[in-house]
Structures are given as structure tokens and as C-alpha cells.
Design a protein around this motif. Structure first.
Motif, PDB file in Angstrom:
ATOM      1  N   UNK A 544     -17.369 -23.697   2.650  1.00 29.90           N
ATOM      2  CA  UNK A 544     -18.257 -24.703   3.683  1.00 29.90           C
ATOM      3  C   UNK A 544     -18.642 -23.059   5.600  1.00 29.90           C
ATOM      4  N   UNK A 545     -17.132 -23.205   5.338  1.00 29.25           N
ATOM      5  CA  UNK A 545     -16.937 -21.629   6.579  1.00 29.25           C
ATOM      6  C   UNK A 545     -16.776 -20.503   6.320  1.00 29.25           C
ATOM      7  N   UNK A 546     -17.934 -19.550   6.620  1.00 29.70           N
ATOM      8  CA  UNK A 546     -17.965 -18.239   5.954  1.00 29.70           C
ATOM      9  C   UNK A 546     -17.126 -17.069   6.928  1.00 29.70           C
ATOM     10  N   UNK A 547     -16.644 -16.244   6.322  1.00 27.35           N
ATOM     11  CA  UNK A 547     -16.197 -15.231   7.522  1.00 27.35           C
ATOM     12  C   UNK A 547     -14.630 -15.055   8.282  1.00 27.35           C
ATOM     13  N   UNK A 548     -13.983 -16.247   7.465  1.00 26.60           N
ATOM     14  CA  UNK A 548     -12.446 -15.997   8.110  1.00 26.60           C
ATOM     15  C   UNK A 548     -12.201 -15.473   7.304  1.00 26.60           C
ATOM     16  N   UNK A 549     -11.702 -13.780   6.533  1.00 26.24           N
ATOM     17  CA  UNK A 549     -10.828 -13.412   6.414  1.00 26.24           C
ATOM     18  C   UNK A 549     -11.838 -11.540   5.949  1.00 26.24           C
ATOM     19  N   UNK A 550     -12.543 -12.237   5.687  1.00 22.37           N
ATOM     20  CA  UNK A 550     -13.656 -10.754   5.479  1.00 22.37           C
ATOM     21  C   UNK A 550     -15.397 -10.546   6.376  1.00 22.37           C
ATOM     22  N   UNK A 551     -16.205  -9.982   5.968  1.00 28.37           N
ATOM     23  CA  UNK A 551     -17.588  -9.949   5.655  1.00 28.37           C
ATOM     24  C   UNK A 551     -18.020  -9.181   4.052  1.00 28.37           C
ATOM     25  N   UNK A 552     -18.835 -10.062   3.957  1.00 26.16           N
ATOM     26  CA  UNK A 552     -19.553  -9.370   2.465  1.00 26.16           C
ATOM     27  C   UNK A 552     -20.600  -7.954   2.422  1.00 26.16           C
ATOM     28  N   UNK A 553     -19.880  -7.504   3.117  1.00 26.66           N
ATOM     29  CA  UNK A 553     -21.004  -5.614   3.120  1.00 26.66           C
ATOM     30  C   UNK A 553     -19.941  -5.042   2.382  1.00 26.66           C
ATOM     31  N   UNK A 554     -20.347  -3.692   2.468  1.00 23.39           N
ATOM     32  CA  UNK A 554     -19.543  -2.676   1.744  1.00 23.39           C
ATOM     33  C   UNK A 554     -18.183  -2.611   2.087  1.00 23.39           C
ATOM     34  N   UNK A 555     -17.838  -2.320   3.392  1.00 22.44           N
ATOM     35  CA  UNK A 555     -16.453  -2.332   4.013  1.00 22.44           C
ATOM     36  C   UNK A 555     -15.381  -3.686   3.797  1.00 22.44           C
ATOM     37  N   UNK A 556     -16.369  -4.487   4.076  1.00 20.76           N
ATOM     38  CA  UNK A 556     -15.461  -5.562   4.782  1.00 20.76           C
ATOM     39  C   UNK A 556     -15.718  -6.337   6.144  1.00 20.76           C
ATOM     40  N   UNK A 557     -16.496  -5.278   6.982  1.00 21.25           N
ATOM     41  CA  UNK A 557     -16.783  -5.617   8.152  1.00 21.25           C
ATOM     42  C   UNK A 557     -18.002  -5.485   8.506  1.00 21.25           C
ATOM     43  N   UNK A 558     -18.166  -6.941   9.260  1.00 16.86           N
ATOM     44  CA  UNK A 558     -19.243  -6.638  10.526  1.00 16.86           C
ATOM     45  C   UNK A 558     -19.838  -6.000  11.287  1.00 16.86           C
ATOM     46  N   UNK A 559     -20.545  -5.688  10.946  1.00 18.20           N
ATOM     47  CA  UNK A 559     -21.945  -4.133  11.974  1.00 18.20           C
ATOM     48  C   UNK A 559     -22.237  -4.038  13.236  1.00 18.20           C
ATOM     49  N   UNK A 560     -21.936  -3.728  13.802  1.00 16.90           N
ATOM     50  CA  UNK A 560     -22.715  -3.630  15.322  1.00 16.90           C
ATOM     51  C   UNK A 560     -23.814  -2.844  14.964  1.00 16.90           C
ATOM     52  N   UNK A 561     -24.634  -3.672  15.334  1.00 15.83           N
ATOM     53  CA  UNK A 561     -26.233  -2.096  15.151  1.00 15.83           C
ATOM     54  C   UNK A 561     -26.703  -2.328  16.336  1.00 15.83           C
ATOM     55  N   UNK A 562     -27.198  -0.770  16.915  1.00 18.66           N
ATOM     56  CA  UNK A 562     -27.122  -0.476  18.982  1.00 18.66           C
ATOM     57  C   UNK A 562     -28.566  -1.283  18.684  1.00 18.66           C
ATOM     58  N   UNK A 563     -29.733  -2.068  19.498  1.00 14.96           N
ATOM     59  CA  UNK A 563     -30.620  -2.468  20.123  1.00 14.96           C
ATOM     60  C   UNK A 563     -30.490  -1.702  21.318  1.00 14.96           C
TER      61      UNK A 563
END
Length: 705
Positions: A544-563
Motif C-alpha cells: 500500500x505504501x512505497x519508499x518507507x525504507x528505500x527507493x527502487x533505484x540502482x543506489x536505493x536513493x531518490x534522484x534529484x534532477x536539475x530542471x
């Protein structure tokens, strides 16, 4: 008679309802499902009116003169309709190659049908030419979420969590009109002291109940978000510990926001500096907080970057993955979530796998029983495919399912011409839509209460759609048509029209993918009132809830992206001095193919209305109720004026449920998501003198009044 609990045919809430066949009509009642909790909107309450509507398509229709779409349509047998379709497919592929035949799907198809359609295109047709109308809805937010969070699930938490948030910012979202049953959660939050901030160029019904309303110039939401992040950094409101421990890439974003000081952002957006500061203060200091975006922020030529800017703000404030907090995007179409997960996108395989990934190709090919080399490579996105219709390297035979692109696509006069340029057009629908009326062959299809399958709502909850009554005698389900056509094309052994069998195969195909349904079954859905994906095995409880412990990325971290802010693809000028933005009305849905046929809804809102500020109206001698012409570089449309001081004086709003508004809109595409710029185009405005005939026209048909 037996009552059947199923779900509404309209938006992504997928409200629960009970259908009981009675004489002479079906009785519809709201159900106490966890999402709607016994609530329905006017569209939901009247949904059963579709089931016996006199406009219902009941038999296949073909042109009286084959190859001449100006000749009248006549009733035909399924055998004759199939013979014409198969002849057209084979002839085109023999002459122009496999990719000359394509499919265009819809976000209202069940998961089973969306999955089978993607498989049909790649296995039966061996074509790369497939996309769907969800490209026009969720693609920008989905692209931003995938690159930043590693996963695209519109809401990473149940809708009920919204009621527990203390501050909620809604960006380009108007759930009071688009999803009325969802307002119970916002209302509950407000009753407990929550503060809501609405970002919209109009003072919508949602904004009327909010603590704050920010009304930026359409196309400047990215600058607004970057300006808020600038203030949060300067005031020390960002969560440095969260940024260091759970994210990456913040340094570049921090540097970029230096250019978005409050005074500059106020000039760019029209939002006062004090309002900017107060809005970000609430998000940062009166939590838990949520930022929710919708089409108003996303349907732009820079929609992906705009969604990313709001994601950056949510990450910097440490919102994502915390209880009753985070970032989400509000999916619109009924199966807009599931429809973008299992293969009807041009670049996608089931489970949200990439079609250009060798491992994904090998996995899905093994489930399908084919060689991975047989799978085509990614094809063109929706509007790119439409724009190439009828050309030597484009699609020449097209099958459209559950989509009315003659009304819903941008620059519709061009779209209609491209459909006419086709050698052969097939449309499957329940009613003779504007798109269907252009077809060589129209196939009648079973509708929502006449079929079995699954849908995935805006929360990522997989639910059951159940058959309450059989379809009319000559009407077939899309799964049956896909299976029978595959058989006639010599690929029938790869297909079945049994919905649960299709879902079981979908489970295997999605296993290990981002959108993993492997642990979800019809039985679990029934027992648990829906199961949240990802759910990798039968013992998994769902998510039901995502991201409580990690993110499903290669590093396990969320990525900031400059825009960075880019001006809209089209700016006002002396000839077209105002901004047109489009959106929804409460009483209608999507292109109106269904809702414009419901009497109660048409009584409430019988025609489209252009919303205009009184100051702008006075400048042009327009009174409330006058007919006005809106003119863009692509065409003109005439609507009745509705004067409102709740819209910016430089902006006009028009609903897209009728033909007309999308005659005007700009097909400029977002470079990442290929989303057209529905929400900003430059228009001129004039009053239509009484007695002048009105219609939507293309530039070639324009005449001076």
C-alpha cells in the motif's frame, strides 16, 4: 436477481458499486468500497444508463462500398468484418512491411485487454506500431517518477492517507469536479485543521475550499516550484539529514534554484512573493505534508521537467516515504495506472519492462513462447504515430480501441485528416464516436458491466471488474476479437479470450518487473478488496505504501534532477494575445463518447462553455451567455461564454469533452514523455454576432466574420 459488486466505468478512483439486473433496467447502487466508501458522483450514479442506450453499437458495421469511406455504413456479420480487416492487414504488410499496421489503445481497457493488445501487436502483427491515449494523460508525471523514484505508481500511498496530512498542495488538480468522491478525504482533513493549497490559473471548486489559492500564468509551474525551493533553502526549511541519507544529486538542483529568487518568480508567474513564502512555509513546517500534481502541471511541452520540479521540492523537504506525507500524481482515466504498465505503450513490455532491454525481452518472450528476436523494437509515441499515418514509413492500417482521438488528441483537424489518409481504419467502441464514424469497419464491444477483468486504480490497487449481465447477442469482448483475429492471422495458439487465463499469464510476464503482479490473483483481489502492487508472490501482503525504507533505484536513493524553466512552445502575441488552457467539467468525462449520451448529465451541462474573466469580456463586448469564437494558429472553435472572476484576465478556459477545444491545442511534444502541450496555446477571442453559424474549423476553413 443476483446483485454483482463491480466498479464504475469512469475515472481512476474506480468507485465500488452494485448492479442488480431488473426489468426493465439495471439497478445501480453505491458500494462501501475502501476508496469511495459509499459515495458516487453524478457520472457514477448514471453509469447504468449506458447499458441500454439507443445509440449502442450492436453489430459490426462496414462501408457499403469497400474502400470508400464516404459511402454509408451498413450492418455486417463478424465473418465479413473480419475478412475485410485481415485482407487489409495482409495486403498492407506485404506491400509496406509489418510496421504499416498498428494499434491504438486506451486507458479505459482492463489490464487483461491492455496486455493482450500489446501482445497482439508484437506477436500477431509483428509490428512496433502501438501506443495509447494514456500518452496524453500520465506520461509526463510517469517519466519524472521513473527517473527520480525508480517507479511510477501515481499515488504511493492509499487515498485515505490524504485525510491525515496537515498540509496538502494540489498542483493543476481539480478533484472537486473531476473526482468528487475523493473530496471526502480532503474534507476530513480540513475538518481536523488541515490546510490545503491549490495551484491553478482558475479558482476552481477545489480552490474555493482551500486555505490558499495560487493562480500562476499557465506554463510557469516549474518556475513556481523552483522559486519555492529557493525560499526553502534560504530559510533553512529543507531537510538536510533526509537529503544526505536518502537522496542523490541535490547539489546541482541547489545551484539551479539560485536563479529563482522570489521577486523574479513573482514576475514570471504572477504569484505574489508573500504567497510563495507562505505556501512553502506551510509545506515545510506544518506537516505531515503532501504535494499532489495532475494534468494542469503535466500536459505541457516541458511537462516532465515541471513534474520533476515539484518532486524535487518534495524530496528537499523530506516528504517522500514518510507517514501521511509525500509526492503523488493523480491518475485520471479508469485504468490509467494499469494501462501504462503492461505493454500497450510503444516502448514497453508487461511489468513496466523496457522493450529495448535484452533481459526484459528474453523474460517476456519465454512467457509468450516465442524467440526474443521476433519482438520488434520500440515504435513511435502516440502523436508521432498519428502524425505519420498514411505515409510510406508510417501506419497505413490502424485499429483503434476505446479511444476517440478525433476529439481528444491535440490539433484535431490535423488528426482527422491523418485518419482519412489511412488505407484502412478499424474502430472498436460501444458507441459511434466521432472517430468511429471515420472508419472502414466498426466493431461493437462489450462494455464495463458485461465483461470480466481487472483494473488498477490511482492508488495502485488492483481490483476486479465483474460481469453483471451478458453483452447483446452480436457484441463480443475485445479479448475475443483479439483472439479470433490472431487466429485468422495464423497466430491463434498464442492467445486466449478467457480473462482469468490472460491475467494468469500477465502475472508470469510481470514477475520481477517494476509493476510486479506475480502474487495477485482473482481470489486475492476478491478476498482483500483489492491488492496493491508490487506484490511479487502469493505470500506477499502487497504494498500500500512505497519508499518507507528505500527507493527502487540502482543506489536505493531518490534522484534529484536539475530542471529549468522554458517558455511554453507557443506564447501570446499581437494576433493571438491570450492563453487558452483546457480541462474537465464535473458532468462530463474524457471525449464525452459516453457522458454526452446520458440525459441527466446533459441537462446539467448541455454544452461547452468558455470561461472568461469579466475584464477580458468587457474589452471585447462579450456578455455572459454570448457565443464567442476562440482562434489559434491551428483552427477556430465557438463556445458559449461563461464570465467568472475566478480566472486570470489573460487566460481562457475551455473543456475538452466536446469537439472544438482540441481543434485549437498545440501538438508540440515534451522531449522526454512525448506529451502534447494541451494546457497552453495562444488564442484570439471575439464575440460571434447573432445569426452566424458556428462550428469548429481548421485554418484552411477559416473565414473572417
Amino acid at each position: 436477481m443476483t446483485a454483482t459488486q463491480t466498479h464504475c466505468p469512469y475515472c481512476a478512483l474506480q468507485c465500488g458499486m452494485t448492479l442488480t439486473p431488473e426489468i426493465p433496467r439495471v439497478r445501480l447502487e453505491p458500494a462501501a468500497f475502501p476508496v469511495n466508501r459509499g459515495g458516487l458522483c453524478a457520472k457514477g450514479f448514471t453509469a447504468a444508463d449506458l447499458l441500454d442506450h439507443p445509440d449502442r453499437l450492436l453489430t459490426p458495421l462496414v462501408r457499403k462500398e469497400p474502400g470508400n469511406r464516404e459511402s454509408p455504413l451498413r450492418e455486417a456479420t463478424w465473418e465479413e468484418a473480419y475478412e475485410r480487416i485481415v485482407t487489409a492487414i495482409r495486403g498492407s504488410q506485404e506491400r509496406f512491411g509489418p510496421d504499416s499496421v498498428g494499434c491504438f489503445g486506451g486507458g479505459g481497457l482492463t489490464n487483461e485487454k491492455a496486455y493482450a493488445l500489446g501482445k497482439f501487436a508484437r506477436v500477431a502483427l509483428r509490428s512496433s506500431a502501438i501506443d495509447y491515449n494514456g500518452r496524453f494523460c500520465m506520461s509526463s508525471a510517469a517519466t519524472a517518477a521513473n527517473r527520480s523514484l525508480g517507479i511510477d505508481r501515481g499515488l504511493p500511498f492509499p487515498l485515505a492517507d490524504v485525510a491525515e496530512a496537515r498540509t496538502v498542495m494540489l498542483v493543476g488538480a481539480n478533484p472537486a469536479d473531476a473526482m468528487p468522491p475523493s473530496m471526502q478525504y480532503l474534507d476530513a482533513g480540513r475538518a481536523n485543521g488541515a490546510k490545503h493549497i491549490v495551484v491553478d490559473p482558475r479558482r476552481t471548486n477545489t480552490a474555493n475550499g482551500a486555505h490558499m489559492h495560487l493562480a500562476p500564468l499557465p506554463g510557469t509551474d516549474l518556475a513556481l516550484a523552483n522559486g519555492m525551493l529557493h525560499i526553502a533553502i534560504r530559510e533553512g526549511w529543507i531537510d538536510e539529514e533526509y537529503i544526505a541519507g536518502r537522496t542523490e544529486g541535490f547539489a546541482a538542483v541547489r545551484a539551479a534554484t539560485n536563479a529563482y529568487w522570489p521577486e523574479r518568480v513573482e514576475r514570471m508567474t504572477g504569484v505574489p512573493e508573500a504567497s510563495l513564502r507562505e505556501a512553502v512555509r506551510l509545506l515545510a513546517t506544518e506537516g505531515p505534508s503532501m504535494i499532489l500534481t495532475a494534468r494542469g502541471a503535466e500536459q505541457h511541452s516541458n511537462g516532465t521537467d515541471t513534474a520533476q520540479a515539484w518532486l524535487n521540492l518534495a524530496l528537499a523537504l523530506g516528504l517522500v516515504g514518510r507517514p501521511f506525507s509525500g509526492y503523488g500524481t493523480i491518475t485520471g482515466q479508469g485504468n490509467g495506472q494499469g494501462g501504462r504498465e503492461h505493454g500497450q505503450k510503444a516502448d514497453q513490455l508487461p511489468g513496466y519492462r523496457r522493450l529495448d532491454d535484452p533481459a526484459a525481452r528474453a523474460h517476456v518472450a519465454a512467457v509468450w513462447g516465442i524467440d526474443p528476436a521476433e519482438l520488434p523494437q520500440p515504435g513511435r509515441s502516440a502523436y508521432e504515430m498519428i502524425d505519420a499515418l498514411g505515409t510510406d514509413d508510417g501506419v497505413r492500417v490502424l485499429w483503434i480501441l476505446a479511444s476517440n482521438i478525433a476529439v481528444s488528441a491535440p490539433h484535431t483537424s490535423h488528426v482527422v485528416q491523418k485518419l482519412k489518409d489511412l488505407d484502412f481504419l478499424v474502430v472498436s467502441d460501444i458507441f459511434p464516436s466521432e472517430t468511429a464514424q471515420l472508419a472502414d469497419v466498426i466493431l461493437p464491444t462489450a462494455q464495463w458491466a458485461e465483461e470480466e477483468g481487472t483494473m488498477t486504480n490511482l492508488e495502485g490497487r488492483v481490483i476486479r471488474r465483474k460481469m453483471a449481465l451478458p453483452p447483446p447477442p452480436m457484441v463480443k469482448s475485445d479479448l475475443t476479437v483479439l483472439t479470433e483475429l490472431a487466429g485468422l492471422l495464423g497466430r491463434g495458439e498464442f492467445f486466449t479470450d478467457e480473462p482469468e487465463a490472460v491475467f494468469e499469464e500477465l502475472r508470469r510476464a510481470s514477475a520481477g518487473g517494476i509493476a510486479d503482479y506475480a502474487g495477485i490473483s482473482y481470489q486475492r483481489i476478491e478476498a482483500e478488496q483489492g491488492v496493491f502492487w508490487p506484490c511479487p508472490d502469493s505470500g506477499h501482503p502487497g504494498t500500500p505504501r512505497l519508499f518507507a525504507e528505500s527507493f527502487p533505484t540502482a543506489s536505493g536513493r531518490a534522484r534529484f534532477v536539475r530542471v529549468d524553466h522554458r517558455d511554453p512552445a507557443e506564447l501570446p502575441d499581437d494576433l493571438f494575445p491570450y492563453v487558452l488552457t483546457t480541462g474537465r467539467n464535473m458532468q462530463q468525462y474524457q471525449s464525452g463518447t459516453q457522458t454526452r449520451r446520458v440525459r441527466a448529465l446533459n441537462v446539467a451541462l448541455p454544452e461547452p462553455r468558455a470561461e472568461i474573466h469579466p475584464d477580458l469580456a468587457r474589452r471585447h463586448g462579450i456578455a455572459d451567455g454570448d457565443m464567442v469564437e476562440l482562434r489559434s494558429r491551428r483552427g477556430a472553435a465557438t463556445l458559449r461564454a461563461r464570465l467568472s472572476d475566478g480566472i486570470r484576465p489573460d487566460t481562457v478556459f475551455a473543456p475538452f469533452h466536446w469537439p472544438g477545444a482540441n481543434t485549437l491545442t498545440n501538438p508540440a511534444l515534451d522531449p522526454h514523455s512525448k506529451m502534447p502541450a494541451f494546457k497552453v496555446c495562444a488564442v484570439a477571442l471575439s464575440r460571434v454576432p447573432e445569426g452566424i453559424a458556428v462550428s469548429a474549423v481548421s485554418p484552411d476553413e477559416m473565414v473572417e466574420i
